[in-house]
Design a protein around this motif. Sequence first.
Motif, short mmCIF file in Angstrom:
data_model
loop_
_atom_site.label_atom_id
_atom_site.label_comp_id
_atom_site.label_asym_id
_atom_site.label_seq_id
_atom_site.Cartn_x
_atom_site.Cartn_y
_atom_site.Cartn_z
N TYR A 112 9.47 14.97 -3.51
CA TYR A 112 9.10 13.67 -2.95
C TYR A 112 10.25 13.14 -2.08
O TYR A 112 10.03 12.65 -0.96
CB TYR A 112 8.79 12.70 -4.08
N ALA A 113 11.48 13.27 -2.58
CA ALA A 113 12.65 12.82 -1.81
C ALA A 113 12.81 13.63 -0.53
O ALA A 113 13.17 13.08 0.52
CB ALA A 113 13.91 12.92 -2.68
N ARG A 114 12.51 14.92 -0.61
CA ARG A 114 12.60 15.77 0.58
C ARG A 114 11.55 15.38 1.63
O ARG A 114 11.83 15.34 2.82
CB ARG A 114 12.45 17.23 0.18
N VAL A 115 10.34 15.06 1.17
CA VAL A 115 9.29 14.60 2.08
C VAL A 115 9.72 13.30 2.75
O VAL A 115 9.54 13.11 3.96
CB VAL A 115 7.95 14.41 1.34
N ALA A 116 10.31 12.41 1.97
CA ALA A 116 10.78 11.13 2.52
C ALA A 116 11.81 11.34 3.61
O ALA A 116 11.77 10.71 4.67
CB ALA A 116 11.36 10.27 1.40
N SER A 117 12.73 12.26 3.36
CA SER A 117 13.80 12.53 4.32
C SER A 117 13.30 13.24 5.57
O SER A 117 13.61 12.84 6.69
CB SER A 117 14.89 13.36 3.65
N ASN A 123 14.91 6.85 2.92
CA ASN A 123 15.10 7.16 1.51
C ASN A 123 13.82 6.89 0.73
O ASN A 123 12.85 6.34 1.25
CB ASN A 123 16.28 6.36 0.94
N THR A 124 13.83 7.24 -0.57
CA THR A 124 12.60 7.14 -1.36
C THR A 124 12.16 5.69 -1.54
O THR A 124 10.96 5.41 -1.58
CB THR A 124 12.79 7.81 -2.72
N SER A 125 13.10 4.76 -1.67
CA SER A 125 12.72 3.35 -1.84
C SER A 125 11.97 2.84 -0.62
O SER A 125 10.97 2.12 -0.74
CB SER A 125 13.96 2.49 -2.09
N ALA A 129 7.91 1.70 -0.43
CA ALA A 129 7.43 0.44 0.17
C ALA A 129 6.40 0.71 1.26
O ALA A 129 5.39 0.00 1.37
CB ALA A 129 8.61 -0.35 0.72
N TYR A 130 6.66 1.76 2.06
CA TYR A 130 5.72 2.11 3.14
C TYR A 130 4.35 2.50 2.58
O TYR A 130 3.31 2.04 3.06
CB TYR A 130 6.29 3.26 3.97
N LEU A 131 4.36 3.34 1.54
CA LEU A 131 3.10 3.80 0.96
C LEU A 131 2.29 2.63 0.42
O LEU A 131 1.07 2.55 0.61
CB LEU A 131 3.37 4.82 -0.14
N ARG A 132 2.96 1.70 -0.26
CA ARG A 132 2.24 0.54 -0.80
C ARG A 132 1.74 -0.36 0.33
O ARG A 132 0.66 -0.95 0.23
CB ARG A 132 3.16 -0.25 -1.74
N ARG A 133 2.52 -0.44 1.40
CA ARG A 133 2.12 -1.30 2.53
C ARG A 133 0.86 -0.79 3.21
O ARG A 133 0.03 -1.58 3.66
CB ARG A 133 3.27 -1.37 3.54
N VAL A 134 0.67 0.54 3.27
CA VAL A 134 -0.52 1.08 3.95
C VAL A 134 -1.70 1.25 2.99
O VAL A 134 -2.77 1.71 3.39
CB VAL A 134 -0.21 2.44 4.62
N GLY A 135 -1.52 0.85 1.71
CA GLY A 135 -2.63 0.92 0.77
C GLY A 135 -2.64 2.16 -0.10
O GLY A 135 -3.61 2.40 -0.82
N SER A 136 -1.56 2.95 -0.07
CA SER A 136 -1.47 4.13 -0.91
C SER A 136 -0.48 3.83 -2.04
O SER A 136 -0.26 2.68 -2.39
CB SER A 136 -1.05 5.36 -0.11
N SER A 137 0.14 4.86 -2.59
CA SER A 137 1.12 4.66 -3.65
C SER A 137 2.00 5.89 -3.78
O SER A 137 1.57 7.00 -3.45
CB SER A 137 0.43 4.38 -4.99
N PRO A 138 3.23 5.74 -4.30
CA PRO A 138 4.07 6.90 -4.57
C PRO A 138 3.41 7.85 -5.57
O PRO A 138 3.54 9.07 -5.44
CB PRO A 138 5.35 6.29 -5.15
#
Length: 432
Positions: A112-117, A123-125, A129-138
């Motif tokens: 997950y951290a590698r995908v984020a980078s 970073n993962t944090s 936040a981005y995933l929650r903002r678009v309606g998804s989730s970590p």
Amino acid sequence: MCGSVAGAQSEAPAPPPVQGDIVIPDNVKIFGNDDPNMRRATAVVNGDVITGTDVDQRLALLVAANQGKIDEEEMKRLRLQILRNLIDETLQIQEAKAADVAVSDAEVDQSYARVASQNFGQNTSAMDAYLRRVGSSPESLKRQIRGELSWQRLLQRKVQPFINVSDDEVNDVLARLKAAKGTEEYRLGEIYLSAAPDARPQVFQNATKIMQQLRQGGSFVAYARQYSEASTASVGGDLGWVRLAQLPPELQTAARDLQTGQLVGPIEVPGGFDILYLIDKRQVLTADPRDAVLALKQISLPFPKGLSEADASKRAEAFSAAIKKAKGCGDVDKVAQGIGAQVVTNDQVKARDLPAQIQQSVLKLSPGETLPPFGSLEDGLRILMLCGRDDAQASDGPSFEQLQSQLEDDRVNKRAQTYLRDLRRDAVIEYN
């Protein structure tokens, strides 16, 4: 002649279509509601629940990848496709668990951290936040990662040990590769959708709609990860470098005429349909000019605020004329200083990293020559001067081990498709 043929045909009516032991008559009558969009997007797969929220959060990722440009009808189709993908993912996770194939939370978090980078540059944090903002989730993305890792690890244990590629096969391919020196090879992305004979029209329609979304700016990598049933789905559909002879005949013809960045599909292939995307193209065992490392100087001249387009064009002409008076890279700093321009030097620029519209032009320059000025009213003018160039060396091609691994991966991919079909066939699925 036509009349006699027609007469013969009327005397011997064609039998109903047969797909193995499945017989489907032409005059099909549907009893009840045949609209799949009336089903709720929830299911229980061998006891494991897939909720509407699971589907919504996966759908949100695709909507975000397409900047929200998806109409209502397409959203319905995507929702059903995502449900099917989640069912497959659930079956893969269940099968891995049954085979005592473990994927730890730490491994999922690391991926997950590698995908984020790699994909988000953050970073993962920030990605949380981005995933929650678009309606998804970590959690939704981590479940997808867990499914991919579980399936890959399961294949490594239960399929790969039984795949055998002989030394003679590898040597034969290496010989053909050397014989093909100078011919073109392609780095392709693929989205593969399997289709049973009776489902081909529906799958073709789905593939056509995916093509439409991609042409409207959808992310190929995102669609490949979500929809492709090939093993390359986990890497965004990237097939790596292949020669046309390595592709099925149907794909050879389609790929041959592609230009970098173009799409083609859906293409009917045995077992389903393919969508191809040409990522790049090069010549076999030949140095690629775009891999040359360039030493460049960028000369920049700002525009005063409020400058008109006409005055900007005049300044660009004067700027170009002044820089052309410089006697190569050793003299350009002094010339630039005299006209109020700034000079930045970089001697480690890969040609392929430059914008496509100037890449080929830079490669045609000799040391000391410049490109025409470019820029905007906001950013001012820029001129690139070539100071030196280190050309890439010709490659010897893949090693024996690399080629053997590629051939093994191809065979694992085919076995994996059969494996997943068996899991679907035996699954107990309840729709809510």
